[in-house]
Design a protein around this motif. Structure first.
Motif, mmCIF file in Angstrom:
data_model
loop_
_atom_site.group_PDB
_atom_site.id
_atom_site.type_symbol
_atom_site.label_atom_id
_atom_site.label_comp_id
_atom_site.label_asym_id
_atom_site.label_seq_id
_atom_site.Cartn_x
_atom_site.Cartn_y
_atom_site.Cartn_z
ATOM 1 N N ALA A 1 5.844 -8.168 -51.271
ATOM 2 C CA ALA A 1 7.193 -7.572 -51.554
ATOM 3 C C ALA A 1 6.639 -7.050 -53.127
ATOM 4 O O ALA A 1 7.648 -5.963 -53.520
ATOM 5 N N GLY A 2 6.038 -7.431 -53.894
ATOM 6 C CA GLY A 2 5.710 -7.083 -55.258
ATOM 7 C C GLY A 2 4.689 -6.117 -55.392
ATOM 8 O O GLY A 2 4.446 -6.084 -56.810
ATOM 9 N N HIS A 3 4.032 -5.807 -54.431
ATOM 10 C CA HIS A 3 2.594 -5.086 -54.928
ATOM 11 C C HIS A 3 2.918 -3.806 -55.730
ATOM 12 O O HIS A 3 4.028 -3.132 -55.563
ATOM 13 N N ILE A 4 1.951 -3.617 -56.744
ATOM 14 C CA ILE A 4 2.224 -2.229 -57.693
ATOM 15 C C ILE A 4 0.865 -1.476 -57.502
ATOM 16 O O ILE A 4 -0.191 -2.184 -57.302
ATOM 17 N N SER A 5 0.989 -0.300 -57.895
ATOM 18 C CA SER A 5 -0.188 0.513 -57.930
ATOM 19 C C SER A 5 -0.186 0.940 -59.496
ATOM 20 O O SER A 5 0.511 1.134 -59.928
ATOM 21 N N TYR A 6 -1.523 1.491 -59.902
ATOM 22 C CA TYR A 6 -1.681 1.873 -61.252
ATOM 23 C C TYR A 6 -2.204 3.398 -61.110
ATOM 24 O O TYR A 6 -3.039 3.613 -60.352
ATOM 25 N N HIS A 7 -1.626 4.311 -61.781
ATOM 26 C CA HIS A 7 -1.815 5.684 -61.713
ATOM 27 C C HIS A 7 -2.207 6.087 -63.346
ATOM 28 O O HIS A 7 -1.119 6.214 -64.169
ATOM 29 N N PHE A 8 -3.324 6.386 -63.505
ATOM 30 C CA PHE A 8 -3.941 6.871 -64.716
ATOM 31 C C PHE A 8 -3.939 8.554 -64.637
ATOM 32 O O PHE A 8 -4.714 9.156 -64.067
ATOM 33 N N ALA A 9 -2.890 9.059 -65.015
ATOM 34 C CA ALA A 9 -2.726 10.686 -65.007
ATOM 35 C C ALA A 9 -3.566 11.360 -65.665
ATOM 36 O O ALA A 9 -4.263 12.293 -64.958
ATOM 37 N N ASP A 10 -3.936 11.040 -66.836
ATOM 38 C CA ASP A 10 -4.921 11.736 -67.655
ATOM 39 C C ASP A 10 -6.240 11.739 -67.053
ATOM 40 O O ASP A 10 -6.961 12.662 -67.238
ATOM 41 N N ALA A 11 -6.738 10.524 -66.551
ATOM 42 C CA ALA A 11 -7.915 10.454 -65.696
ATOM 43 C C ALA A 11 -7.865 10.942 -64.438
ATOM 44 O O ALA A 11 -9.083 11.068 -63.697
ATOM 45 N N GLY A 12 -6.685 11.147 -63.693
ATOM 46 C CA GLY A 12 -6.576 11.745 -62.349
ATOM 47 C C GLY A 12 -7.030 10.712 -61.229
ATOM 48 O O GLY A 12 -7.647 10.900 -60.221
ATOM 49 N N ILE A 13 -6.554 9.329 -61.427
ATOM 50 C CA ILE A 13 -7.041 8.367 -60.702
ATOM 51 C C ILE A 13 -5.991 7.478 -60.416
ATOM 52 O O ILE A 13 -5.013 7.209 -61.230
ATOM 53 N N ALA A 14 -5.941 6.965 -59.257
ATOM 54 C CA ALA A 14 -4.935 5.812 -58.842
ATOM 55 C C ALA A 14 -5.750 4.600 -58.179
ATOM 56 O O ALA A 14 -6.566 4.868 -57.396
ATOM 57 N N PHE A 15 -5.047 3.308 -58.525
ATOM 58 C CA PHE A 15 -5.601 2.118 -57.945
ATOM 59 C C PHE A 15 -4.626 1.683 -56.875
ATOM 60 O O PHE A 15 -3.371 1.079 -57.566
ATOM 61 N N THR A 16 -4.504 1.830 -55.750
ATOM 62 C CA THR A 16 -3.746 1.602 -54.587
ATOM 63 C C THR A 16 -3.826 0.009 -53.915
ATOM 64 O O THR A 16 -2.962 -0.187 -53.209
ATOM 65 N N ALA A 17 -5.009 -0.492 -54.200
ATOM 66 C CA ALA A 17 -5.305 -1.796 -53.603
ATOM 67 C C ALA A 17 -4.930 -1.702 -52.059
ATOM 68 O O ALA A 17 -5.720 -1.142 -51.393
ATOM 69 N N ASP A 18 -3.793 -2.587 -51.533
ATOM 70 C CA ASP A 18 -3.700 -2.656 -50.245
ATOM 71 C C ASP A 18 -2.547 -2.232 -49.891
ATOM 72 O O ASP A 18 -1.871 -2.419 -48.804
ATOM 73 N N THR A 19 -2.001 -0.881 -50.387
ATOM 74 C CA THR A 19 -0.992 -0.056 -50.066
ATOM 75 C C THR A 19 -1.343 0.953 -49.227
ATOM 76 O O THR A 19 -1.428 1.172 -48.163
ATOM 77 N N LEU A 20 -2.122 1.936 -50.089
ATOM 78 C CA LEU A 20 -2.687 2.962 -49.236
ATOM 79 C C LEU A 20 -4.217 2.809 -49.155
ATOM 80 O O LEU A 20 -5.084 2.628 -50.250
ATOM 81 N N PHE A 21 -4.848 2.685 -47.904
ATOM 82 C CA PHE A 21 -6.052 2.652 -47.870
ATOM 83 C C PHE A 21 -6.592 4.096 -47.434
ATOM 84 O O PHE A 21 -5.930 4.880 -46.876
ATOM 85 N N ALA A 22 -8.083 4.237 -47.548
ATOM 86 C CA ALA A 22 -8.699 5.404 -46.903
ATOM 87 C C ALA A 22 -8.342 5.493 -45.418
ATOM 88 O O ALA A 22 -8.758 4.284 -44.573
#
Length: 255
Positions: free
Chosen positions: A116-137
């Motif tokens: 319910a509380g999952h968050i992702s981190y988007h480093f826009a300047d580096a062009g990287i996102a850490f999506t953990a267990d929301t978006l998988f390949a």
């Protein structure tokens, strides 16, 4: 300015990540799945972490926090909605908040569904996102706490990021996800080619991550609920987006 990334395997199929700003020397862990693997990565790189950016509360993402916090004095940062379940948390984050690793700023995106509380981190300047267990390949997280509508909303947020965003996920699930994706989108030539590359990587014992949002938009069925071919294959040509997404997740759960 680059944010250097060291990705490594933990436990059975988790990924650990060190994110390092070479100019300031500041380093962050993204989640803390396993102490031994993390310490080996720190030794290998020489990057001493000062914080851990937690995505969600599940044990396979937080279990090493107490030992690492004691060893390194880490600042533990994570989702406000799951603060009671994250050991040693020092700072809580919600939608739109920011956190810095050296010169690099990450924006927090609330991505519920898996928890319910999952968050992702988007480093826009580096062009990287850490999506953990929301978006998988080639997939999305199992819905342990959220609804299909919750996860669909989260995927829509991530789909709105720049297409060249490099995506780091929490697990090596890509090969199994590819088999499911082919079952609902078998004529997608980009998907078929990608599945072959994935098989070759896994045969060589190599990771399939990171991926890019562009590649996911072209091949991941959980970002393609609108695609008319997938809808026809599901016999849901005129169904709502939520209904199509829910059916995809239901099928994946029993695949």
């Amino acid at each position: 300015m680059a944010l250097e990334i060291e990705q490594f395997t933990c436990r059975d199929d988790n990924f650990g990540v060190l994110a390092h700003d070479s100019e300031t020397g500041e380093t962050a862990l993204i989640d803390a799945p396993e102490e031994r693997a993390i310490l080996a990565a720190i030794e290998r790189t020489g990057w001493k972490p000062t914080m851990v950016l937690v995505t969600h509360k599940h044990p396979d993402h937080v279990e090493a926090i107490p030992a690492l916090k004691e060893r390194f004095g880490l600042t533990v940062v994570g989702p406000a909605a799951e603060a009671d379940s994250i050991p040693g948390i020092d700072r809580t984050l919600a939608e739109g908040d920011t956190v810095r690793v050296g010169r690099h700023e990450a924006k927090v995106i609330e991505t519920p569904g898996h928890t319910a509380g999952h968050i992702s981190y988007h480093f826009a300047d580096a062009g990287i996102a850490f999506t953990a267990d929301t978006l998988f390949a080639l997939g999305c997280g199992r819905l342990f706490e959220g609804s299909p509508a919750d996860m669909l909303g989260s995927m829509r947020k991530l789909a709105a990021l720049p297409l060249d965003t490099v995506i780091y996920c929490g697990h090596e699930y890509t090969q199994a996800n590819a088999r499911f994706a082919l079952s609902v989108d078998p004529t997608n030539s980009a998907l078929k080619q990608r599945a072959e590359r994935i098989d070759a990587l896994r045969e060589d014992g190599k990771p399939t991550l990171p991926t890019t949002l562009a590649e996911e938009m072209a091949t991941n069925p959980f970002l393609r609920w609108h695609d008319p071919v997938i809808r026809r294959n599901l016999d849901m040509a005129d169904a709502s987006d939520e209904a199509v997404f829910a059916e995809l997740r239901k099928r994946k759960d029993v695949f």
